[in-house]
Write a protein that holds these residues in place. Sequence first.
Motif, PDB file in Angstrom:
ATOM      1  N   ILE A  48      45.961  31.495  48.903  1.00 62.00           N
ATOM      2  CA  ILE A  48      45.506  33.240  48.664  1.00 62.00           C
ATOM      3  C   ILE A  48      46.429  33.865  48.652  1.00 62.00           C
ATOM      4  CG2 ILE A  48      44.136  35.017  50.598  1.00 62.00           C
ATOM      5  CD1 ILE A  48      42.971  32.499  51.794  1.00 62.00           C
ATOM      6  N   ILE A  49      47.878  34.133  49.255  1.00 64.73           N
ATOM      7  CA  ILE A  49      48.927  35.015  48.600  1.00 64.73           C
ATOM      8  C   ILE A  49      49.120  35.561  47.646  1.00 64.73           C
ATOM      9  CG2 ILE A  49      51.137  36.224  49.596  1.00 64.73           C
ATOM     10  CD1 ILE A  49      50.541  35.011  52.312  1.00 64.73           C
ATOM     11  N   SER A  50      49.368  34.210  47.218  1.00 68.22           N
ATOM     12  CA  SER A  50      50.526  34.031  45.703  1.00 68.22           C
ATOM     13  C   SER A  50      49.064  34.848  44.485  1.00 68.22           C
ATOM     14  CB  SER A  50      50.308  32.822  45.642  1.00 68.22           C
ATOM     15  OG  SER A  50      49.171  32.063  45.082  1.00 68.22           O
ATOM     16  N   GLY A  51      47.270  34.306  44.998  1.00 70.40           N
ATOM     17  CA  GLY A  51      46.770  34.554  44.119  1.00 70.40           C
ATOM     18  C   GLY A  51      46.206  33.385  43.290  1.00 70.40           C
ATOM     19  N   LEU A  52      46.436  32.769  43.782  1.00 70.61           N
ATOM     20  CA  LEU A  52      45.793  31.247  43.398  1.00 70.61           C
ATOM     21  C   LEU A  52      44.578  31.034  43.824  1.00 70.61           C
ATOM     22  CD1 LEU A  52      48.664  28.450  43.268  1.00 70.61           C
ATOM     23  CD2 LEU A  52      48.009  29.390  41.045  1.00 70.61           C
ATOM     24  N   ASP A  53      44.028  30.995  45.014  1.00 63.11           N
ATOM     25  CA  ASP A  53      42.863  30.961  45.511  1.00 63.11           C
ATOM     26  C   ASP A  53      42.326  32.632  45.938  1.00 63.11           C
ATOM     27  OD1 ASP A  53      40.602  30.436  47.009  1.00 63.11           O
ATOM     28  OD2 ASP A  53      41.583  29.085  47.988  1.00 63.11           O
ATOM     29  N   LYS A  54      41.211  32.841  44.942  1.00 59.11           N
ATOM     30  CA  LYS A  54      40.522  34.303  44.990  1.00 59.11           C
ATOM     31  C   LYS A  54      39.364  33.921  45.363  1.00 59.11           C
ATOM     32  CE  LYS A  54      42.432  34.467  40.415  1.00 59.11           C
ATOM     33  NZ  LYS A  54      42.862  33.017  39.651  1.00 59.11           N
ATOM     34  N   ASN A  55      38.887  33.039  46.259  1.00 61.63           N
ATOM     35  CA  ASN A  55      37.935  32.657  46.836  1.00 61.63           C
ATOM     36  C   ASN A  55      38.002  32.664  48.529  1.00 61.63           C
ATOM     37  OD1 ASN A  55      36.369  31.795  44.753  1.00 61.63           O
ATOM     38  ND2 ASN A  55      36.877  30.226  44.621  1.00 61.63           N
ATOM     39  N   ALA A  56      38.445  34.112  48.803  1.00 61.59           N
ATOM     40  CA  ALA A  56      38.733  34.385  50.294  1.00 61.59           C
ATOM     41  C   ALA A  56      38.238  35.878  51.043  1.00 61.59           C
ATOM     42  CB  ALA A  56      39.749  33.914  50.329  1.00 61.59           C
ATOM     43  N   THR A  57      37.226  36.379  51.608  1.00 61.69           N
ATOM     44  CA  THR A  57      38.229  37.648  51.967  1.00 61.69           C
ATOM     45  C   THR A  57      38.878  38.191  52.216  1.00 61.69           C
ATOM     46  OG1 THR A  57      35.344  37.330  52.300  1.00 61.69           O
ATOM     47  CG2 THR A  57      36.366  39.881  53.012  1.00 61.69           C
ATOM     48  N   THR A  68      45.508  44.617  44.162  1.00 58.24           N
ATOM     49  CA  THR A  68      44.144  43.661  44.144  1.00 58.24           C
ATOM     50  C   THR A  68      44.827  42.459  43.608  1.00 58.24           C
ATOM     51  OG1 THR A  68      43.982  44.509  41.666  1.00 58.24           O
ATOM     52  CG2 THR A  68      42.895  45.592  43.822  1.00 58.24           C
ATOM     53  N   VAL A  69      43.816  41.385  43.232  1.00 57.39           N
ATOM     54  CA  VAL A  69      44.855  39.846  42.312  1.00 57.39           C
ATOM     55  C   VAL A  69      45.864  40.111  41.555  1.00 57.39           C
ATOM     56  CG1 VAL A  69      44.379  37.722  41.325  1.00 57.39           C
ATOM     57  CG2 VAL A  69      43.226  38.645  43.291  1.00 57.39           C
ATOM     58  N   GLN A  70      45.455  41.545  40.631  1.00 55.93           N
ATOM     59  CA  GLN A  70      45.555  41.927  38.942  1.00 55.93           C
ATOM     60  C   GLN A  70      46.941  42.828  39.506  1.00 55.93           C
ATOM     61  OE1 GLN A  70      42.449  42.585  39.747  1.00 55.93           O
ATOM     62  NE2 GLN A  70      41.942  40.985  38.554  1.00 55.93           N
ATOM     63  N   GLN A  71      47.024  43.595  41.229  1.00 54.19           N
ATOM     64  CA  GLN A  71      48.146  43.866  41.204  1.00 54.19           C
ATOM     65  C   GLN A  71      50.088  43.022  41.721  1.00 54.19           C
ATOM     66  OE1 GLN A  71      45.665  47.045  43.219  1.00 54.19           O
ATOM     67  NE2 GLN A  71      46.073  48.228  41.952  1.00 54.19           N
ATOM     68  N   ARG A  72      49.750  42.013  41.577  1.00 54.91           N
ATOM     69  CA  ARG A  72      50.628  41.182  42.417  1.00 54.91           C
ATOM     70  C   ARG A  72      51.973  41.663  42.280  1.00 54.91           C
ATOM     71  NH1 ARG A  72      46.928  37.340  45.413  1.00 54.91           N
ATOM     72  NH2 ARG A  72      45.488  38.908  46.204  1.00 54.91           N
ATOM     73  N   PHE A  73      51.802  41.683  40.534  1.00 48.13           N
ATOM     74  CA  PHE A  73      53.328  41.615  39.503  1.00 48.13           C
ATOM     75  C   PHE A  73      53.925  42.899  40.373  1.00 48.13           C
ATOM     76  CE2 PHE A  73      55.893  43.090  36.082  1.00 48.13           C
ATOM     77  CZ  PHE A  73      55.779  42.241  35.169  1.00 48.13           C
TER      78      PHE A  73
END
Length: 221
Positions: A48-57, A68-73
């Motif tokens: 979830i932290i890495s963004g591999l799993d997006k199906n979580a609240t 957001t997922v797009q802002q992990r950079f």
Amino acid sequence: MLTVTVTHKAYPHATHPALTDLHLSVADGEFVALVGPSGCGKSTLLNIISGLDKNATFSLQLDKQHLTVQQRFPLNMGFMFQESRLMPWLTVLDNLLLVLDKSKQSREQALHYLAAVGLADHAQQFPAQLSGGMQRRVALARAFVVQPRLLLMDEPFISVDAPTAERLRSVLLALWETSRPMVLFVTHDLREALSLADRVLFLSASPARVILEQTINLARP
Ligand code: ADP
Ligand code: ADP
């Protein structure tokens, strides 16, 4: 500081959620170990932290800014998993270049990290030509060569023998001490956690919750 809150994560068709109301944080320069029973949700949390799993609240905050997922950079994440996950058709050096751009500087950077893990003479070999311990050294170099702000490690030394794991932990700490990224290190081995981490978070059985937190006073240089 990175703050992680997972409100709810359930896999399809599962009778119970894999994670609910899990909250933790990692300070800049801090090495945190997560210890908990098999199946409590440690790998799910890292995914979830890495963004591999997006199906979580869930929510991630870096220095109080919501990511957001797009802002992990900006986290520039480095990873290490239970298996080395090296590309078998690429040389050791090319496995590192895979996560970098193609500049001459990147090549120097990759060679620098290979030397740092004791593999300067193995850059042109293929993973299958190396021992298991050496393959993990390559995976360590690959995790650090991106100069991560956050490093996620999921039982990285689980499938090597005890003396090799001990040497790999020394290599990891030497690399970590040069740049001190935030680390989340998952292990079921309490002794390993205590020997590496500044802080150990003990997780309950599924769904994982932090049930105890212990600060460790390691003599860092
Ligand atoms: P840990 O890393 O602590 O061993 P996991 O995160 O792998 O735990 O698993 C947490 C729970 O979610 C377990 O009950 C596991 O069986 C379940 N689980 C993990 N991955 C999946 C999946 N892809 N589909 C369904 N259930 C899963
Ligand atoms: P392992 O016990 O799997 O060899 P290490 O990564 O601790 O794990 O290896 C220690 C050192 O031994 C390596 O840095 C390397 O110099 C040498 N070595 C181990 N295996 C090989 C091999 N197959 N070929 C060449 N050198 C090796």
